[in-house]
Design an enzyme around this catalytic site. Structure first.
Site, PDB file in Angstrom:
ATOM      1  N   SER A  76       0.799  -1.227   0.000  1.00  0.00           N
ATOM      2  CA  SER A  76       0.000   0.000   0.000  1.00  0.00           C
ATOM      3  C   SER A  76       0.828   1.271   0.000  1.00  0.00           C
ATOM      4  CB  SER A  76      -0.937   0.010   1.216  1.00  0.00           C
ATOM      5  OG  SER A  76      -0.194  -0.001   2.420  1.00  0.00           O
ATOM      6  N   TYR A 141       3.584   2.126  -7.271  1.00  0.00           N
ATOM      7  CA  TYR A 141       2.348   1.763  -6.573  1.00  0.00           C
ATOM      8  C   TYR A 141       1.137   2.279  -7.348  1.00  0.00           C
ATOM      9  CZ  TYR A 141      -1.455   2.204  -3.205  1.00  0.00           C
ATOM     10  OH  TYR A 141      -2.680   2.170  -2.599  1.00  0.00           O
ATOM     11  N   SER A 170      -7.764   8.532   1.748  1.00  0.00           N
ATOM     12  CA  SER A 170      -7.118   8.091   2.983  1.00  0.00           C
ATOM     13  C   SER A 170      -8.210   7.681   3.949  1.00  0.00           C
ATOM     14  CB  SER A 170      -6.279   9.210   3.600  1.00  0.00           C
ATOM     15  OG  SER A 170      -5.244   9.612   2.714  1.00  0.00           O
TER      16      SER A 170
END
Length: 272
Positions: A76, A141, A170
């Site tokens: 992540s 990513y 988030s």
């Protein structure tokens, strides 16, 4: 489609997975849990599976008989390309192959704002970034999340597996930075969005942004709302404290001018 009952939750030991293990069952789901590391509080009923995404047989066993998959597993943060390739690209492919082989027809894929990270943040209040903005990954990513979205599109067109790809901002109990005031998704809203993504009909392959209804919102939530998502939370109660501690965003800082924030620096810096 009917509301799925048994859902495979990959990445169940991670931060988001841990939150959703508590928040999804009240919607009526029975969770089967998968992670590469053992869950410290694994249920005694055997519903927790310890397996890596590279283990194709374990993935087939894990998806067999489930109604849907919520795919949160993988790396992540930014890492080397080889590690991202193995976990996020090859691993996601392995999961979709397992779903195809076992006849699972719905996946919710945890994409990321970092798939469009080099998109400039809105210049004025009320301006929103559309979901069809060109992808501009900010890291390996972010690149892996672009791949995941395209893989989901392919498996819909070729194999009829529906996917909602959620570009998550988030998801924490509260925002940690001034930037997160615009991208924050409360855990409760995260569960609401996952539930909507699991139960909406005829999604084909749909891409949505994942955040709460923040006063300082940067992106368009209309495709998420079209699934039936109704966010209830707003980051604004946290704004005064964060701005007092950190200051306003700097229009000349590479970490502040783009949607991907500190991922757009070289090397990327944290938090997300």
């Amino acid at each position: 489609m009917p509301a799925p009952r048994t859902v495979l939750l990959t990445g169940a030991a991670g931060g988001l997975g841990t939150l959703m293990r508590e928040l999804l069952p009240p919607y009526g789901y029975e969770l089967r849990l998968l992670d590469a590391v053992p869950l410290p509080d694994a249920p005694a009923d055997g519903s927790a599976i310890t397996a890596d995404l590279a283990d194709t047989q374990a993935l087939r066993d894990a998806v067999r008989g489930v109604d849907a998959i919520v795919h949160l597993a993988g790396i992540s943060l930014e890492s080397t390309f080889d590690k991202i390739l193995a976990a996020n690209i090859q691993g996601t492919y392995n999961l979709y192959e397992a779903a195809r082989e076992e006849g699972v027809r719905r996946v919710v894929f945890a994409s990321s704002n970092h798939a469009v990270g080099y998109t400039p943040r809105p210049a004025s209040p009320g301006e929103l970034i559309p979901v069809d903005t060109p992808r501009r990954p900010d890291t390996f990513y972010g690149l892996s999340k672009c791949f995941g979205e395209d893989l989901a599109s392919l498996y819909w067109d070729r194999h009829g597996i529906e996917t909602v790809s959620i570009r998550i901002g988030s998801c924490f109990p509260e925002p940690k930075t001034v930037r997160m005031l615009s991208l924050w998704m409360s855990p409760a809203d995260g569960a609401r969005l996952l539930h909507a993504s699991l139960t909406a009909e005829d999604v084909g392959h749909t891409v949505v942004y994942g955040s709460s209804a923040n006063t300082r919102l940067w992106w368009d939530l209309s495709s998420a709302r079209a699934l039936g998502y109704e966010p209830q939370d707003d980051s604004e109660p946290y704004a005064a404290k964060l701005i007092a501690e950190q200051g306003e965003l700097d229009p000349d800082s590479p970490a502040d001018v783009n949607l991907g924030g500190p991922f757009c620096t070289d090397p990327p810096i944290w938090p997300r």
